[in-house]
Design a protein around this motif. Structure first.
Motif, PDB file in Angstrom:
ATOM      1  N   PRO A  42      49.395  43.540  46.665  1.00 42.93           N
ATOM      2  CA  PRO A  42      48.028  43.491  46.194  1.00 42.93           C
ATOM      3  C   PRO A  42      47.853  44.222  44.990  1.00 42.93           C
ATOM      4  O   PRO A  42      48.423  45.513  45.000  1.00 42.93           O
ATOM      5  CB  PRO A  42      47.036  43.896  47.340  1.00 42.93           C
ATOM      6  CG  PRO A  42      48.209  43.383  48.457  1.00 42.93           C
ATOM      7  CD  PRO A  42      49.517  43.579  48.040  1.00 42.93           C
ATOM      8  N   ASP A  43      47.051  43.871  43.910  1.00 38.29           N
ATOM      9  CA  ASP A  43      46.504  44.632  42.888  1.00 38.29           C
ATOM     10  C   ASP A  43      45.727  45.883  43.241  1.00 38.29           C
ATOM     11  O   ASP A  43      44.682  45.893  44.030  1.00 38.29           O
ATOM     12  CB  ASP A  43      45.886  43.829  41.884  1.00 38.29           C
ATOM     13  CG  ASP A  43      45.911  44.638  40.654  1.00 38.29           C
ATOM     14  OD1 ASP A  43      46.458  44.817  40.010  1.00 38.29           O
ATOM     15  OD2 ASP A  43      44.443  44.948  40.166  1.00 38.29           O
ATOM     16  N   PRO A  44      46.149  47.310  42.927  1.00 42.21           N
ATOM     17  CA  PRO A  44      45.436  48.405  43.266  1.00 42.21           C
ATOM     18  C   PRO A  44      43.788  48.207  42.650  1.00 42.21           C
ATOM     19  O   PRO A  44      42.932  48.647  43.335  1.00 42.21           O
ATOM     20  CB  PRO A  44      46.176  49.412  42.763  1.00 42.21           C
ATOM     21  CG  PRO A  44      47.416  48.974  42.465  1.00 42.21           C
ATOM     22  CD  PRO A  44      47.371  47.522  42.133  1.00 42.21           C
TER      23      PRO A  44
ATOM     24  N   GLN B 233      41.599  39.532  42.050  1.00 44.61           N
ATOM     25  CA  GLN B 233      40.378  39.955  42.816  1.00 44.61           C
ATOM     26  C   GLN B 233      40.339  38.761  43.906  1.00 44.61           C
ATOM     27  O   GLN B 233      39.965  39.150  44.949  1.00 44.61           O
ATOM     28  CB  GLN B 233      39.256  40.179  41.967  1.00 44.61           C
ATOM     29  CG  GLN B 233      39.416  41.380  41.016  1.00 44.61           C
ATOM     30  CD  GLN B 233      38.243  41.177  39.863  1.00 44.61           C
ATOM     31  OE1 GLN B 233      37.633  40.205  39.657  1.00 44.61           O
ATOM     32  NE2 GLN B 233      38.093  42.488  39.415  1.00 44.61           N
ATOM     33  N   LEU B 234      40.665  37.426  43.336  1.00 47.81           N
ATOM     34  CA  LEU B 234      40.160  36.381  44.152  1.00 47.81           C
ATOM     35  C   LEU B 234      41.275  36.328  45.196  1.00 47.81           C
ATOM     36  O   LEU B 234      41.101  36.092  46.490  1.00 47.81           O
ATOM     37  CB  LEU B 234      40.382  35.088  43.274  1.00 47.81           C
ATOM     38  CG  LEU B 234      40.097  33.751  44.243  1.00 47.81           C
ATOM     39  CD1 LEU B 234      38.772  33.785  44.847  1.00 47.81           C
ATOM     40  CD2 LEU B 234      40.237  32.593  43.389  1.00 47.81           C
ATOM     41  N   ALA B 235      42.614  36.749  45.120  1.00 44.71           N
ATOM     42  CA  ALA B 235      43.736  36.595  45.937  1.00 44.71           C
ATOM     43  C   ALA B 235      43.615  37.621  47.032  1.00 44.71           C
ATOM     44  O   ALA B 235      43.763  37.610  48.100  1.00 44.71           O
ATOM     45  CB  ALA B 235      45.081  36.932  45.104  1.00 44.71           C
TER      46      ALA B 235
ATOM     47  N   PHE C 126      38.076  47.214  43.142  1.00 44.48           N
ATOM     48  CA  PHE C 126      36.810  46.193  43.003  1.00 44.48           C
ATOM     49  C   PHE C 126      36.318  45.868  44.515  1.00 44.48           C
ATOM     50  O   PHE C 126      35.017  45.999  44.531  1.00 44.48           O
ATOM     51  CB  PHE C 126      37.436  45.042  42.239  1.00 44.48           C
ATOM     52  CG  PHE C 126      36.173  43.845  42.139  1.00 44.48           C
ATOM     53  CD1 PHE C 126      35.597  43.965  40.975  1.00 44.48           C
ATOM     54  CD2 PHE C 126      36.472  42.849  43.174  1.00 44.48           C
ATOM     55  CE1 PHE C 126      34.494  42.923  40.830  1.00 44.48           C
ATOM     56  CE2 PHE C 126      35.487  41.834  42.977  1.00 44.48           C
ATOM     57  CZ  PHE C 126      34.312  42.174  41.931  1.00 44.48           C
ATOM     58  N   TRP C 127      36.919  45.359  45.381  1.00 42.92           N
ATOM     59  CA  TRP C 127      36.340  44.910  46.695  1.00 42.92           C
ATOM     60  C   TRP C 127      35.855  46.186  47.443  1.00 42.92           C
ATOM     61  O   TRP C 127      35.007  46.051  48.244  1.00 42.92           O
ATOM     62  CB  TRP C 127      37.305  44.271  47.407  1.00 42.92           C
ATOM     63  CG  TRP C 127      37.568  42.835  46.671  1.00 42.92           C
ATOM     64  CD1 TRP C 127      38.465  42.403  46.179  1.00 42.92           C
ATOM     65  CD2 TRP C 127      36.293  41.875  46.592  1.00 42.92           C
ATOM     66  NE1 TRP C 127      38.170  41.054  45.808  1.00 42.92           N
ATOM     67  CE2 TRP C 127      36.945  40.639  46.082  1.00 42.92           C
ATOM     68  CE3 TRP C 127      35.113  41.921  47.057  1.00 42.92           C
ATOM     69  CZ2 TRP C 127      36.279  39.405  45.841  1.00 42.92           C
ATOM     70  CZ3 TRP C 127      34.173  40.602  46.991  1.00 42.92           C
ATOM     71  CH2 TRP C 127      34.929  39.371  46.266  1.00 42.92           C
ATOM     72  N   GLU C 128      36.623  47.617  47.477  1.00 47.46           N
ATOM     73  CA  GLU C 128      36.169  48.535  48.018  1.00 47.46           C
ATOM     74  C   GLU C 128      34.545  48.861  47.789  1.00 47.46           C
ATOM     75  O   GLU C 128      33.881  49.186  48.652  1.00 47.46           O
ATOM     76  CB  GLU C 128      37.032  49.678  47.658  1.00 47.46           C
ATOM     77  CG  GLU C 128      36.592  50.761  48.702  1.00 47.46           C
ATOM     78  CD  GLU C 128      37.620  52.166  48.286  1.00 47.46           C
ATOM     79  OE1 GLU C 128      37.527  52.989  49.149  1.00 47.46           O
ATOM     80  OE2 GLU C 128      38.036  52.235  47.181  1.00 47.46           O
TER      81      GLU C 128
END
Length: 391
Positions: A368-370, A313-315, A375-377
Protein backbone atom coordinates in the motif's frame (compact mmCIF):
# COMPACT_ATOMS: atom_id res chain seq x y z
CA UNK A 1 -4.11 -13.48 3.80
CA UNK A 2 -5.36 -14.27 0.27
CA UNK A 3 -7.03 -17.69 -0.08
CA UNK A 4 -4.30 -18.95 -2.42
CA UNK A 5 -1.58 -18.22 0.16
CA UNK A 6 -3.73 -19.60 2.98
CA UNK A 7 -4.36 -22.83 1.07
CA UNK A 8 -0.69 -23.18 0.20
CA UNK A 9 0.26 -22.70 3.87
CA UNK A 10 -2.15 -25.47 4.91
CA UNK A 11 -0.78 -27.78 2.19
CA UNK A 12 2.84 -27.19 3.23
CA UNK A 13 1.97 -28.07 6.83
CA UNK A 14 -0.12 -31.15 6.02
CA UNK A 15 2.16 -32.61 3.33
CA UNK A 16 5.80 -32.00 4.35
CA UNK A 17 8.60 -32.43 1.83
CA UNK A 18 10.79 -34.26 4.39
CA UNK A 19 9.56 -37.33 6.31
CA UNK A 20 12.79 -38.71 7.71
CA UNK A 21 16.07 -37.23 8.98
CA UNK A 22 19.23 -39.37 9.22
CA UNK A 23 21.58 -38.59 12.07
CA UNK A 24 24.49 -37.61 9.86
CA UNK A 25 26.12 -34.22 9.31
CA UNK A 26 25.67 -34.91 5.59
CA UNK A 27 21.89 -34.87 6.01
CA UNK A 28 20.89 -31.29 5.28
CA UNK A 29 18.02 -31.18 7.80
CA UNK A 30 20.13 -32.79 10.55
CA UNK A 31 22.97 -30.35 9.94
CA UNK A 32 20.58 -27.40 10.15
CA UNK A 33 18.89 -28.89 13.24
CA UNK A 34 15.53 -28.89 11.47
CA UNK A 35 12.90 -30.98 13.26
CA UNK A 36 10.32 -33.22 11.62
CA UNK A 37 6.77 -31.96 11.84
CA UNK A 38 4.40 -33.99 14.00
CA UNK A 39 1.14 -34.82 12.16
CA UNK A 40 -0.59 -35.44 15.50
CA UNK A 41 -0.11 -31.73 16.24
CA UNK A 42 -0.36 -30.33 12.71
CA UNK A 43 -3.67 -31.88 11.62
CA UNK A 44 -5.78 -30.77 14.64
CA UNK A 45 -4.42 -27.21 14.34
CA UNK A 46 -5.10 -26.95 10.60
CA UNK A 47 -8.52 -28.53 11.05
CA UNK A 48 -9.54 -25.95 13.68
CA UNK A 49 -8.20 -23.09 11.58
CA UNK A 50 -10.21 -24.17 8.54
CA UNK A 51 -13.41 -24.58 10.57
CA UNK A 52 -13.18 -21.15 12.20
CA UNK A 53 -12.10 -19.20 9.10
CA UNK A 54 -14.99 -17.36 7.44
CA UNK A 55 -14.32 -18.70 3.96
CA UNK A 56 -16.83 -18.07 1.19
CA UNK A 57 -18.16 -21.06 -0.76
CA UNK A 58 -15.85 -20.41 -3.78
CA UNK A 59 -12.91 -20.10 -1.36
CA UNK A 60 -13.83 -23.39 0.33
CA UNK A 61 -14.03 -25.10 -3.04
CA UNK A 62 -10.67 -23.67 -4.11
CA UNK A 63 -9.11 -24.74 -0.80
CA UNK A 64 -10.15 -28.38 -1.04
CA UNK A 65 -9.32 -28.61 -4.74
CA UNK A 66 -5.80 -27.38 -3.99
CA UNK A 67 -5.35 -29.65 -0.96
CA UNK A 68 -6.49 -32.65 -3.02
CA UNK A 69 -3.99 -31.80 -5.75
CA UNK A 70 -1.16 -31.43 -3.27
CA UNK A 71 -2.23 -34.69 -1.64
CA UNK A 72 -1.94 -36.44 -5.02
CA UNK A 73 1.54 -34.95 -5.52
CA UNK A 74 2.51 -36.06 -2.01
CA UNK A 75 1.33 -39.64 -2.60
CA UNK A 76 2.97 -39.90 -6.05
CA UNK A 77 6.44 -38.79 -4.93
CA UNK A 78 9.16 -41.43 -4.78
CA UNK A 79 9.86 -42.52 -1.20
CA UNK A 80 13.51 -41.52 -1.41
CA UNK A 81 12.60 -37.90 -2.22
CA UNK A 82 11.51 -37.44 1.41
CA UNK A 83 15.10 -37.42 2.72
CA UNK A 84 18.03 -35.37 1.46
CA UNK A 85 20.54 -38.26 1.62
CA UNK A 86 18.43 -40.97 -0.01
CA UNK A 87 17.55 -38.48 -2.76
CA UNK A 88 21.24 -38.41 -3.68
CA UNK A 89 21.47 -42.22 -3.73
CA UNK A 90 19.01 -42.49 -6.58
CA UNK A 91 20.60 -39.81 -8.75
CA UNK A 92 22.19 -41.17 -11.92
CA UNK A 93 25.74 -40.14 -10.99
CA UNK A 94 25.70 -41.57 -7.44
CA UNK A 95 27.28 -44.92 -8.32
CA UNK A 96 30.18 -43.20 -10.04
CA UNK A 97 30.79 -40.84 -7.12
CA UNK A 98 33.48 -41.38 -4.53
CA UNK A 99 31.52 -41.16 -1.30
CA UNK A 100 33.00 -40.46 2.15
CA UNK A 101 33.52 -43.40 4.50
CA UNK A 102 30.83 -41.95 6.80
CA UNK A 103 28.26 -42.39 4.01
CA UNK A 104 29.05 -45.96 3.01
CA UNK A 105 25.90 -47.09 4.80
CA UNK A 106 23.94 -45.56 1.89
CA UNK A 107 25.15 -48.44 -0.28
CA UNK A 108 23.51 -50.98 2.00
CA UNK A 109 20.31 -52.47 0.56
CA UNK A 110 19.20 -53.36 4.09
CA UNK A 111 19.55 -49.75 5.23
CA UNK A 112 17.67 -48.41 2.19
CA UNK A 113 14.86 -50.94 2.63
CA UNK A 114 14.51 -50.08 6.33
CA UNK A 115 14.46 -46.37 5.51
CA UNK A 116 11.86 -46.93 2.78
CA UNK A 117 9.63 -48.76 5.27
CA UNK A 118 9.93 -45.92 7.81
CA UNK A 119 9.10 -43.25 5.21
CA UNK A 120 6.19 -45.20 3.72
CA UNK A 121 4.75 -45.80 7.20
CA UNK A 122 4.88 -42.05 7.90
CA UNK A 123 3.39 -41.22 4.51
CA UNK A 124 0.53 -43.70 4.96
CA UNK A 125 -0.24 -42.27 8.41
CA UNK A 126 -0.46 -38.74 6.95
CA UNK A 127 -2.64 -40.03 4.11
CA UNK A 128 -5.01 -41.74 6.55
CA UNK A 129 -5.23 -38.60 8.72
CA UNK A 130 -5.86 -36.36 5.71
CA UNK A 131 -8.64 -38.53 4.28
CA UNK A 132 -10.31 -38.69 7.69
CA UNK A 133 -9.97 -34.92 8.22
CA UNK A 134 -11.25 -34.21 4.72
CA UNK A 135 -14.29 -36.45 5.19
CA UNK A 136 -15.19 -34.72 8.46
CA UNK A 137 -14.54 -31.21 7.16
CA UNK A 138 -16.64 -31.64 4.02
CA UNK A 139 -19.67 -31.97 6.31
CA UNK A 140 -18.66 -29.17 8.71
CA UNK A 141 -17.26 -26.57 6.33
CA UNK A 142 -19.95 -27.08 3.68
CA UNK A 143 -22.85 -27.36 6.13
CA UNK A 144 -24.29 -24.11 4.74
CA UNK A 145 -24.23 -25.34 1.13
CA UNK A 146 -27.01 -27.09 -0.74
CA UNK A 147 -26.23 -30.71 -1.71
CA UNK A 148 -26.15 -29.77 -5.39
CA UNK A 149 -23.11 -27.63 -4.63
CA UNK A 150 -21.18 -30.34 -2.79
CA UNK A 151 -17.48 -30.25 -3.65
CA UNK A 152 -17.48 -33.96 -4.45
CA UNK A 153 -19.96 -33.41 -7.25
CA UNK A 154 -17.84 -31.91 -10.07
CA UNK A 155 -19.45 -29.10 -12.01
CA UNK A 156 -19.35 -30.01 -15.67
CA UNK A 157 -21.76 -27.29 -16.76
CA UNK A 158 -19.05 -24.87 -17.90
CA UNK A 159 -18.71 -26.09 -21.47
CA UNK A 160 -16.22 -23.39 -22.43
CA UNK A 161 -13.83 -24.32 -19.63
CA UNK A 162 -14.02 -27.96 -20.74
CA UNK A 163 -13.01 -26.84 -24.24
CA UNK A 164 -10.12 -24.77 -22.89
CA UNK A 165 -8.97 -27.68 -20.71
CA UNK A 166 -8.87 -29.80 -23.86
CA UNK A 167 -6.87 -27.10 -25.67
CA UNK A 168 -4.30 -27.20 -22.86
CA UNK A 169 -4.02 -30.98 -22.85
CA UNK A 170 -3.54 -31.51 -26.60
CA UNK A 171 -1.46 -29.91 -29.31
CA UNK A 172 -3.65 -27.84 -31.64
CA UNK A 173 -2.74 -26.25 -34.96
CA UNK A 174 -3.57 -22.59 -35.56
CA UNK A 175 -6.31 -23.72 -37.93
CA UNK A 176 -7.87 -25.92 -35.24
CA UNK A 177 -7.75 -23.06 -32.72
CA UNK A 178 -9.25 -20.70 -35.28
CA UNK A 179 -12.04 -23.21 -35.97
CA UNK A 180 -12.87 -23.43 -32.25
CA UNK A 181 -13.05 -19.62 -32.02
CA UNK A 182 -15.18 -19.37 -35.16
CA UNK A 183 -17.57 -22.05 -33.92
CA UNK A 184 -18.02 -20.32 -30.55
CA UNK A 185 -18.41 -16.74 -31.83
CA UNK A 186 -19.14 -16.85 -35.58
CA UNK A 187 -16.42 -14.13 -35.52
CA UNK A 188 -18.94 -11.57 -34.26
CA UNK A 189 -16.87 -8.72 -32.70
CA UNK A 190 -18.99 -8.53 -29.54
CA UNK A 191 -18.85 -12.32 -29.03
CA UNK A 192 -15.10 -12.23 -29.69
CA UNK A 193 -14.61 -9.66 -26.93
CA UNK A 194 -16.66 -11.71 -24.49
CA UNK A 195 -14.71 -14.84 -25.41
CA UNK A 196 -11.42 -12.97 -24.96
CA UNK A 197 -12.45 -11.91 -21.45
CA UNK A 198 -13.66 -15.42 -20.56
CA UNK A 199 -10.36 -16.94 -21.68
CA UNK A 200 -8.40 -14.37 -19.67
CA UNK A 201 -10.38 -15.26 -16.53
CA UNK A 202 -9.93 -18.99 -17.22
CA UNK A 203 -6.16 -18.58 -17.71
CA UNK A 204 -5.76 -16.60 -14.50
CA UNK A 205 -7.72 -19.07 -12.39
CA UNK A 206 -6.16 -22.17 -13.98
CA UNK A 207 -2.65 -20.76 -13.57
CA UNK A 208 -3.26 -20.16 -9.86
CA UNK A 209 -4.42 -23.73 -9.41
CA UNK A 210 -1.53 -25.20 -11.43
CA UNK A 211 1.02 -23.01 -9.65
CA UNK A 212 -0.20 -24.19 -6.26
CA UNK A 213 0.57 -27.84 -7.08
CA UNK A 214 4.32 -27.19 -6.96
CA UNK A 215 6.14 -27.82 -3.71
CA UNK A 216 8.42 -25.14 -2.18
CA UNK A 217 11.37 -27.49 -2.70
CA UNK A 218 10.63 -27.62 -6.43
CA UNK A 219 10.57 -23.82 -6.64
CA UNK A 220 13.88 -23.59 -4.75
CA UNK A 221 15.42 -26.28 -6.97
CA UNK A 222 14.37 -24.47 -10.16
CA UNK A 223 15.88 -21.19 -8.94
CA UNK A 224 19.03 -22.98 -7.78
CA UNK A 225 19.43 -24.56 -11.21
CA UNK A 226 19.34 -21.13 -12.85
CA UNK A 227 21.84 -19.74 -10.34
CA UNK A 228 24.11 -22.78 -10.81
CA UNK A 229 24.09 -21.97 -14.52
CA UNK A 230 25.56 -18.57 -13.73
CA UNK A 231 22.42 -16.44 -13.44
CA UNK A 232 22.70 -13.61 -10.93
CA UNK A 233 19.71 -12.02 -9.16
CA UNK A 234 19.97 -9.12 -11.60
CA UNK A 235 19.83 -11.59 -14.52
CA UNK A 236 16.76 -13.30 -13.08
CA UNK A 237 15.01 -9.94 -12.73
CA UNK A 238 16.00 -8.87 -16.23
CA UNK A 239 14.77 -12.15 -17.75
CA UNK A 240 11.46 -12.03 -15.86
CA UNK A 241 11.89 -14.89 -13.39
CA UNK A 242 11.88 -12.46 -10.45
CA UNK A 243 10.26 -9.09 -9.89
CA UNK A 244 11.61 -6.75 -7.27
CA UNK A 245 9.12 -5.39 -4.77
CA UNK A 246 9.42 -2.99 -1.88
CA UNK A 247 7.53 -4.09 1.21
CA UNK A 248 7.07 -1.58 4.02
CA UNK A 249 7.56 -3.17 7.41
CA UNK A 250 6.19 -1.96 10.74
CA UNK A 251 9.21 0.29 11.26
CA UNK A 252 8.53 1.99 7.91
CA UNK A 253 11.85 0.72 6.59
CA UNK A 254 12.00 -0.47 3.01
CA UNK A 255 13.25 -4.01 2.67
CA UNK A 256 13.91 -5.51 -0.79
CA UNK A 257 12.13 -8.73 -1.58
CA UNK A 258 11.34 -10.63 -4.77
CA UNK A 259 8.16 -11.94 -6.34
CA UNK A 260 8.61 -15.13 -8.38
CA UNK A 261 6.99 -15.60 -11.79
CA UNK A 262 6.03 -19.23 -11.20
CA UNK A 263 4.73 -19.71 -14.72
CA UNK A 264 7.98 -18.64 -16.39
CA UNK A 265 10.05 -20.61 -13.87
CA UNK A 266 8.09 -23.87 -13.64
CA UNK A 267 5.61 -24.26 -16.52
CA UNK A 268 6.42 -21.82 -19.36
CA UNK A 269 4.57 -23.84 -22.04
CA UNK A 270 1.53 -25.07 -20.09
CA UNK A 271 -0.76 -22.28 -21.38
CA UNK A 272 0.91 -21.63 -24.73
CA UNK A 273 -2.11 -22.81 -26.77
CA UNK A 274 -4.40 -20.65 -24.63
CA UNK A 275 -2.25 -17.60 -25.41
CA UNK A 276 -2.37 -18.57 -29.10
CA UNK A 277 -6.17 -18.42 -28.90
CA UNK A 278 -5.99 -14.93 -27.40
CA UNK A 279 -3.61 -13.81 -30.16
CA UNK A 280 -5.95 -15.15 -32.86
CA UNK A 281 -8.95 -13.37 -31.26
CA UNK A 282 -6.93 -10.15 -31.06
CA UNK A 283 -6.14 -10.35 -34.78
CA UNK A 284 -9.81 -10.90 -35.59
CA UNK A 285 -10.80 -7.92 -33.45
CA UNK A 286 -8.19 -5.77 -35.18
CA UNK A 287 -10.04 -6.41 -38.46
CA UNK A 288 -13.08 -4.71 -36.97
CA UNK A 289 -11.27 -1.48 -36.09
CA UNK A 290 -12.89 1.82 -37.00
CA UNK A 291 -16.65 2.31 -36.89
CA UNK A 292 -17.53 -1.37 -36.59
CA UNK A 293 -15.10 -1.87 -33.73
CA UNK A 294 -16.34 1.25 -31.96
CA UNK A 295 -19.95 0.02 -32.15
CA UNK A 296 -18.96 -3.38 -30.81
CA UNK A 297 -16.95 -1.90 -28.00
CA UNK A 298 -19.81 0.35 -26.95
CA UNK A 299 -22.07 -2.71 -26.66
CA UNK A 300 -19.66 -4.56 -24.38
CA UNK A 301 -18.17 -1.81 -22.22
CA UNK A 302 -20.44 -0.11 -19.72
CA UNK A 303 -19.78 3.46 -18.55
CA UNK A 304 -17.23 3.49 -15.76
CA UNK A 305 -17.73 5.32 -12.50
CA UNK A 306 -15.46 8.37 -12.45
CA UNK A 307 -13.86 9.12 -9.08
CA UNK A 308 -11.73 12.02 -7.88
CA UNK A 309 -9.12 9.64 -6.49
CA UNK A 310 -5.72 8.46 -7.59
CA UNK A 311 -5.19 4.76 -8.36
CA UNK A 312 -3.26 4.23 -5.05
CA UNK A 313 -6.10 5.91 -3.10
CA UNK A 314 -8.76 3.78 -4.79
CA UNK A 315 -6.72 0.59 -4.26
CA UNK A 316 -6.19 1.42 -0.58
CA UNK A 317 -9.94 1.94 -0.07
CA UNK A 318 -10.84 -1.47 -1.53
CA UNK A 319 -7.96 -3.17 0.30
CA UNK A 320 -9.23 -1.85 3.66
CA UNK A 321 -12.75 -3.10 2.93
CA UNK A 322 -11.46 -6.45 1.63
CA UNK A 323 -9.34 -6.99 4.77
CA UNK A 324 -12.30 -6.63 7.14
CA UNK A 325 -13.33 -9.71 9.13
CA UNK A 326 -15.77 -11.30 8.63
CA UNK A 327 -15.34 -10.85 4.88
CA UNK A 328 -17.48 -8.24 3.14
CA UNK A 329 -16.87 -9.41 -0.43
CA UNK A 330 -17.83 -12.87 -1.66
CA UNK A 331 -14.70 -13.51 -3.73
CA UNK A 332 -12.89 -16.59 -4.98
CA UNK A 333 -9.60 -14.67 -5.04
CA UNK A 334 -8.27 -11.15 -4.63
CA UNK A 335 -7.64 -11.02 -8.38
CA UNK A 336 -11.42 -11.03 -8.91
CA UNK A 337 -11.59 -7.74 -7.00
CA UNK A 338 -8.74 -6.29 -9.09
CA UNK A 339 -10.64 -7.13 -12.28
CA UNK A 340 -13.82 -5.51 -10.93
CA UNK A 341 -12.02 -2.25 -10.04
CA UNK A 342 -10.27 -2.17 -13.41
CA UNK A 343 -13.49 -2.74 -15.35
CA UNK A 344 -15.77 -0.38 -13.42
CA UNK A 345 -13.76 2.64 -12.20
CA UNK A 346 -12.01 5.54 -13.87
CA UNK A 347 -9.64 7.63 -11.75
CA UNK A 348 -8.30 11.12 -12.38
CA UNK A 349 -5.34 9.80 -14.35
CA UNK A 350 -6.38 6.38 -15.72
CA UNK A 351 -6.94 5.86 -19.43
CA UNK A 352 -10.73 5.54 -20.05
CA UNK A 353 -10.15 2.98 -22.81
CA UNK A 354 -7.41 0.82 -21.23
CA UNK A 355 -8.72 1.19 -17.68
CA UNK A 356 -6.74 0.72 -14.48
CA UNK A 357 -3.93 -1.81 -14.72
CA UNK A 358 -4.78 -5.00 -12.81
CA UNK A 359 -1.07 -5.59 -12.25
CA UNK A 360 -0.72 -2.14 -10.67
CA UNK A 361 -3.68 -2.89 -8.39
CA UNK A 362 -2.08 -6.19 -7.37
CA UNK A 363 1.15 -4.38 -6.45
CA UNK A 364 -0.72 -1.68 -4.50
CA UNK A 365 -2.71 -4.29 -2.57
CA UNK A 366 0.55 -6.02 -1.58
CA UNK A 367 2.48 -2.78 -0.94
CA UNK A 368 0.00 0.00 0.00
CA UNK A 369 1.05 3.56 -0.79
CA UNK A 370 1.88 5.50 2.45
CA UNK A 371 0.44 8.75 1.05
CA UNK A 372 -2.82 6.96 0.25
CA UNK A 373 -2.90 5.75 3.88
CA UNK A 374 -2.50 9.34 5.12
CA UNK A 375 -5.26 10.46 2.73
CA UNK A 376 -7.76 7.92 4.05
CA UNK A 377 -6.71 8.41 7.69
CA UNK A 378 -7.99 12.01 7.48
CA UNK A 379 -11.26 11.02 5.78
CA UNK A 380 -11.92 8.12 8.16
CA UNK A 381 -11.77 10.57 11.07
CA UNK A 382 -14.43 12.64 9.27
CA UNK A 383 -16.60 9.53 8.76
CA UNK A 384 -16.25 8.59 12.45
CA UNK A 385 -17.36 12.07 13.48
CA UNK A 386 -20.40 11.84 11.17
CA UNK A 387 -21.33 8.43 12.64
CA UNK A 388 -21.20 9.86 16.15
CA UNK A 389 -23.57 12.64 15.11
CA UNK A 390 -26.02 10.12 13.67
CA UNK A 391 -26.24 8.05 16.89
Amino acid sequence: MEIKEKARTYANKLFPSILWIIESPYDYQYGKEIKLSNPNEVFPNVRLDIVFESFTHPQKTFLFELLDKRFDVFMNRKWYDFNSLTTRVFKENFKSMKIPEELEFLSSKEFLKATENIIEEKRNKIAEMYLQMRSELIDEVFADIEPSQDIEEPDDTNRLYNILDDVRRKDHSYLELYSIIKKETELDPVALQYLYKDIEIYAFSAKEMHEATFLPDEVDAALKKLRDNGKSTEDLIKEGYLRESLLIDKNKQKQPTYIIDYEKLLFPFEFYSIYDMLRIIKKELDKHQGATNSDATSKVNLDKLKVNLSVPQLAFLFKMINDLKPSIFNLKSEAELHRFISANFQTKSSDPEKGISENKLRILFNSPDPKAAEFWEKHIRTIQAEIKNLK
